[in-house]
Motif scaffolding. Structure first.
Motif, PDB file in Angstrom:
ATOM      1  N   ILE A   1      36.644  51.113  60.305  1.00  0.00           N
ATOM      2  CA  ILE A   1      36.927  49.674  60.315  1.00  0.00           C
ATOM      3  C   ILE A   1      37.710  49.332  61.574  1.00  0.00           C
ATOM      4  O   ILE A   1      38.309  50.205  62.211  1.00  0.00           O
ATOM      5  CB  ILE A   1      37.762  49.237  59.083  1.00  0.00           C
ATOM      6  CG1 ILE A   1      39.038  50.092  58.954  1.00  0.00           C
ATOM      7  CG2 ILE A   1      36.926  49.286  57.817  1.00  0.00           C
ATOM      8  CD1 ILE A   1      40.052  49.555  57.959  1.00  0.00           C
ATOM      9  N   LYS A   2      37.699  48.043  61.885  1.00  0.00           N
ATOM     10  CA  LYS A   2      38.484  47.568  63.032  1.00  0.00           C
ATOM     11  C   LYS A   2      39.535  46.591  62.530  1.00  0.00           C
ATOM     12  O   LYS A   2      39.237  45.698  61.727  1.00  0.00           O
ATOM     13  CB  LYS A   2      37.555  46.860  64.024  1.00  0.00           C
ATOM     14  CG  LYS A   2      38.269  46.013  65.109  1.00  0.00           C
ATOM     15  CD  LYS A   2      38.898  46.872  66.196  1.00  0.00           C
ATOM     16  CE  LYS A   2      39.735  46.088  67.182  1.00  0.00           C
ATOM     17  NZ  LYS A   2      39.051  45.465  68.275  1.00  0.00           N
ATOM     18  N   LEU A   3      40.758  46.769  63.023  1.00  0.00           N
ATOM     19  CA  LEU A   3      41.849  45.834  62.728  1.00  0.00           C
ATOM     20  C   LEU A   3      42.375  45.257  64.037  1.00  0.00           C
ATOM     21  O   LEU A   3      42.425  45.960  65.047  1.00  0.00           O
ATOM     22  CB  LEU A   3      42.990  46.550  61.992  1.00  0.00           C
ATOM     23  CG  LEU A   3      42.629  47.211  60.661  1.00  0.00           C
ATOM     24  CD1 LEU A   3      43.807  48.015  60.132  1.00  0.00           C
ATOM     25  CD2 LEU A   3      42.180  46.175  59.633  1.00  0.00           C
TER      26      LEU A   3
ATOM     27  N   PHE B   1      32.672  53.486  73.035  1.00  0.00           N
ATOM     28  CA  PHE B   1      33.229  53.451  71.672  1.00  0.00           C
ATOM     29  C   PHE B   1      33.931  52.136  71.318  1.00  0.00           C
ATOM     30  O   PHE B   1      34.566  52.044  70.263  1.00  0.00           O
ATOM     31  CB  PHE B   1      34.186  54.642  71.486  1.00  0.00           C
ATOM     32  CG  PHE B   1      34.217  55.144  70.058  1.00  0.00           C
ATOM     33  CD1 PHE B   1      33.178  55.899  69.555  1.00  0.00           C
ATOM     34  CD2 PHE B   1      35.271  54.835  69.213  1.00  0.00           C
ATOM     35  CE1 PHE B   1      33.180  56.347  68.235  1.00  0.00           C
ATOM     36  CE2 PHE B   1      35.296  55.284  67.887  1.00  0.00           C
ATOM     37  CZ  PHE B   1      34.241  56.038  67.408  1.00  0.00           C
ATOM     38  N   HIS B   2      33.815  51.125  72.166  1.00  0.00           N
ATOM     39  CA  HIS B   2      34.518  49.872  71.840  1.00  0.00           C
ATOM     40  C   HIS B   2      33.818  48.721  72.554  1.00  0.00           C
ATOM     41  O   HIS B   2      34.049  48.486  73.737  1.00  0.00           O
ATOM     42  CB  HIS B   2      35.983  49.990  72.286  1.00  0.00           C
ATOM     43  CG  HIS B   2      36.859  48.818  71.968  1.00  0.00           C
ATOM     44  ND1 HIS B   2      38.198  48.951  71.651  1.00  0.00           N
ATOM     45  CD2 HIS B   2      36.624  47.484  71.937  1.00  0.00           C
ATOM     46  CE1 HIS B   2      38.737  47.765  71.432  1.00  0.00           C
ATOM     47  NE2 HIS B   2      37.800  46.849  71.610  1.00  0.00           N
ATOM     48  N   THR B   3      32.934  48.029  71.821  1.00  0.00           N
ATOM     49  CA  THR B   3      32.248  46.855  72.389  1.00  0.00           C
ATOM     50  C   THR B   3      32.270  45.736  71.345  1.00  0.00           C
ATOM     51  O   THR B   3      32.572  45.970  70.177  1.00  0.00           O
ATOM     52  CB  THR B   3      30.775  47.161  72.747  1.00  0.00           C
ATOM     53  OG1 THR B   3      30.045  47.387  71.535  1.00  0.00           O
ATOM     54  CG2 THR B   3      30.641  48.378  73.649  1.00  0.00           C
ATOM     55  N   HIS B   4      31.942  44.538  71.814  1.00  0.00           N
ATOM     56  CA  HIS B   4      31.876  43.385  70.908  1.00  0.00           C
ATOM     57  C   HIS B   4      30.568  42.630  71.117  1.00  0.00           C
ATOM     58  O   HIS B   4      30.207  42.337  72.258  1.00  0.00           O
ATOM     59  CB  HIS B   4      33.041  42.431  71.179  1.00  0.00           C
ATOM     60  CG  HIS B   4      34.376  43.085  71.008  1.00  0.00           C
ATOM     61  ND1 HIS B   4      34.917  43.367  69.778  1.00  0.00           N
ATOM     62  CD2 HIS B   4      35.263  43.555  71.915  1.00  0.00           C
ATOM     63  CE1 HIS B   4      36.086  43.960  69.936  1.00  0.00           C
ATOM     64  NE2 HIS B   4      36.320  44.096  71.223  1.00  0.00           N
ATOM     65  N   VAL B   5      29.885  42.340  70.025  1.00  0.00           N
ATOM     66  CA  VAL B   5      28.765  41.391  70.082  1.00  0.00           C
ATOM     67  C   VAL B   5      28.869  40.468  68.866  1.00  0.00           C
ATOM     68  O   VAL B   5      29.505  40.813  67.861  1.00  0.00           O
ATOM     69  CB  VAL B   5      27.367  42.061  70.105  1.00  0.00           C
ATOM     70  CG1 VAL B   5      27.214  42.978  71.287  1.00  0.00           C
ATOM     71  CG2 VAL B   5      27.079  42.800  68.820  1.00  0.00           C
TER      72      VAL B   5
ATOM     73  N   SER C   1      34.607  50.522  76.838  1.00  0.00           N
ATOM     74  CA  SER C   1      34.675  49.462  77.864  1.00  0.00           C
ATOM     75  C   SER C   1      35.352  48.177  77.403  1.00  0.00           C
ATOM     76  O   SER C   1      35.920  47.446  78.180  1.00  0.00           O
ATOM     77  CB  SER C   1      33.253  49.104  78.301  1.00  0.00           C
ATOM     78  OG  SER C   1      32.560  48.483  77.225  1.00  0.00           O
ATOM     79  N   ASP C   2      35.234  47.853  76.113  1.00  0.00           N
ATOM     80  CA  ASP C   2      35.628  46.538  75.582  1.00  0.00           C
ATOM     81  C   ASP C   2      34.630  45.448  76.000  1.00  0.00           C
ATOM     82  O   ASP C   2      34.988  44.273  76.074  1.00  0.00           O
ATOM     83  CB  ASP C   2      37.039  46.119  75.997  1.00  0.00           C
ATOM     84  CG  ASP C   2      37.717  45.237  74.950  1.00  0.00           C
ATOM     85  OD1 ASP C   2      37.121  44.995  73.886  1.00  0.00           O
ATOM     86  OD2 ASP C   2      38.849  44.785  75.196  1.00  0.00           O
ATOM     87  N   PHE C   3      33.375  45.820  76.268  1.00  0.00           N
ATOM     88  CA  PHE C   3      32.348  44.845  76.586  1.00  0.00           C
ATOM     89  C   PHE C   3      32.409  43.679  75.588  1.00  0.00           C
ATOM     90  O   PHE C   3      32.590  43.909  74.411  1.00  0.00           O
ATOM     91  CB  PHE C   3      30.965  45.517  76.498  1.00  0.00           C
ATOM     92  CG  PHE C   3      29.837  44.581  76.805  1.00  0.00           C
ATOM     93  CD1 PHE C   3      29.432  44.385  78.098  1.00  0.00           C
ATOM     94  CD2 PHE C   3      29.198  43.892  75.778  1.00  0.00           C
ATOM     95  CE1 PHE C   3      28.394  43.498  78.385  1.00  0.00           C
ATOM     96  CE2 PHE C   3      28.170  43.011  76.064  1.00  0.00           C
ATOM     97  CZ  PHE C   3      27.770  42.808  77.363  1.00  0.00           C
TER      98      PHE C   3
ATOM     99  N   ALA D   1      43.387  51.451  70.208  1.00  0.00           N
ATOM    100  CA  ALA D   1      42.577  50.983  71.325  1.00  0.00           C
ATOM    101  C   ALA D   1      43.434  50.887  72.585  1.00  0.00           C
ATOM    102  O   ALA D   1      44.667  50.888  72.523  1.00  0.00           O
ATOM    103  CB  ALA D   1      41.962  49.633  70.996  1.00  0.00           C
ATOM    104  N   HIS D   2      42.746  50.827  73.714  1.00  0.00           N
ATOM    105  CA  HIS D   2      43.389  50.520  74.997  1.00  0.00           C
ATOM    106  C   HIS D   2      44.474  51.536  75.383  1.00  0.00           C
ATOM    107  O   HIS D   2      45.597  51.165  75.695  1.00  0.00           O
ATOM    108  CB  HIS D   2      43.967  49.099  74.966  1.00  0.00           C
ATOM    109  CG  HIS D   2      43.039  48.091  74.355  1.00  0.00           C
ATOM    110  ND1 HIS D   2      41.782  47.837  74.860  1.00  0.00           N
ATOM    111  CD2 HIS D   2      43.164  47.296  73.259  1.00  0.00           C
ATOM    112  CE1 HIS D   2      41.192  46.916  74.101  1.00  0.00           C
ATOM    113  NE2 HIS D   2      41.997  46.577  73.126  1.00  0.00           N
ATOM    114  N   LEU D   3      44.130  52.826  75.304  1.00  0.00           N
ATOM    115  CA  LEU D   3      45.046  53.913  75.684  1.00  0.00           C
ATOM    116  C   LEU D   3      46.374  53.825  74.926  1.00  0.00           C
ATOM    117  O   LEU D   3      47.432  54.146  75.450  1.00  0.00           O
ATOM    118  CB  LEU D   3      45.276  53.900  77.210  1.00  0.00           C
ATOM    119  CG  LEU D   3      45.850  55.164  77.854  1.00  0.00           C
ATOM    120  CD1 LEU D   3      44.962  56.378  77.643  1.00  0.00           C
ATOM    121  CD2 LEU D   3      46.118  54.971  79.341  1.00  0.00           C
TER     122      LEU D   3
HETATM  123 ZN   LIG Z   1      38.163  44.811  71.958  1.00  0.00          ZN
END
Ligand SMILES: [Zn+2]
Length: 269
Positions: free
Chosen positions: A107-109, A5-9, A231-233, A179-181
């Motif tokens: 959305i992501k902030l 549920f959390h990756t970056h490309v 994962s935060d890939f 994010a991140h617990l």
């Molecule tokens: Zn991230």
């Protein structure tokens, strides 16, 4: 079924440059070159079925280009994307409506990269409007490696945001995803201020960082129905994340919620 549920490309043209810049800024390693292909390869190697990409507008002027790319991703099989927006964009309400009508679920902030504290009135208005439009809002929370001494979204302020947003009526479908617990390296404060509140936590990057007993305790006390596997890939290795998640001491039912059922509900799939 595994949903990350959390990756970056990033678009191929700028991926390498962006990854190098972020590696240098944060003094961190990367487990991919930042392209969509590298994410897809990592998904295959880790038996990850689907992934959500979270784009960040670090400047208001990036709104169009960020969402154009996000829209392309969102059309693909097994890849989903949230939209991106900056709190200093003009006509926030129109832009959020555009995001909603384009089919994005949220959305992501990123308060650190957007250089604004989460308690800022502009964030509050943006988040309130997004929630009214039934959008989900993922917020980077806790210490960011690039700004270790200046946390822009600590658990105490996240709690104030939830209190202000919902008042006494906490019996709501959570719309905010911290994010991140709930906050990298601030897990004691997460337990103090956020556990039990109507908010999701994703597990991006922290499976490798936080103590396993504390992760288990937070999942049990907060409720597995409000935890999202992530994962935060490319900032952590997908395969290792799946292995750690598998080894967490919770029931199979709870794992199913965390690995995919909660994500399916949010993404409406
Ligand atoms: Zn991230």
């Amino acid at each position: 079924m595994i949903i990350d549920f959390h990756t970056h490309v990033f678009p191929d043209k700028i991926a390498e440059k962006t990854i190098l810049h972020l590696m240098e800024k944060g003094g961190i390693d990367s487990y991919g070159n930042g392209t969509l292909d590298s994410l897809i390869n990592a998904m295959k190697a880790s038996k990850t079925d689907k992934a959500l990409v979270l784009p960040v507008c670090t400047k208001p002027s990036q709104f169009d280009s960020v969402n154009r790319f996000a829209l392309e991703l969102n059309k693909m099989d097994n890849i989903y994307s949230f939209g991106g927006i900056h709190p200093e964009c003009e006509n926030i309400k129109e832009k959020l409506k555009f995001i909603k009508s384009s089919g994005f679920r949220g959305i992501k902030l990123h308060p650190d990269y957007q250089e604004m504290y989460i308690e800022d009135e502009r964030y509050y208005e943006l988040i309130k409007t997004a929630v009214e439009l039934d959008l989900y809002v993922t917020i980077h929370a806790g210490v960011d490696v690039a700004y270790p001494d200046d946390v822009h979204c600590p658990p105490k302020q996240s709690r104030k945001l939830l209190d202000r947003l919902y008042g006494k009526n906490k019996n709501v479908q959570p719309r905010i995803i911290l994010a991140h617990l709930g906050g990298i390296d601030m897990y004691d404060d997460v337990e103090k201020y956020l556990v039990g509140q109507p908010v999701y936590f994703d597990l991006a990057v922290i499976l490798n960082m936080a103590k396993k007993e504390q992760i288990e305790r937070i999942i049990k006390n907060h409720g597995a129905d409000k935890i999202l596997y992530a994962s935060d890939f490319p900032w952590s290795e997908l395969k290792k994340n799946v292995e750690i998640m598998d080894s967490i001491n919770i029931s199979d039912e709870e794992k199913e919620l965390i690995f995919h059922k909660n994500a399916e509900k949010i993404l409406n799939i």
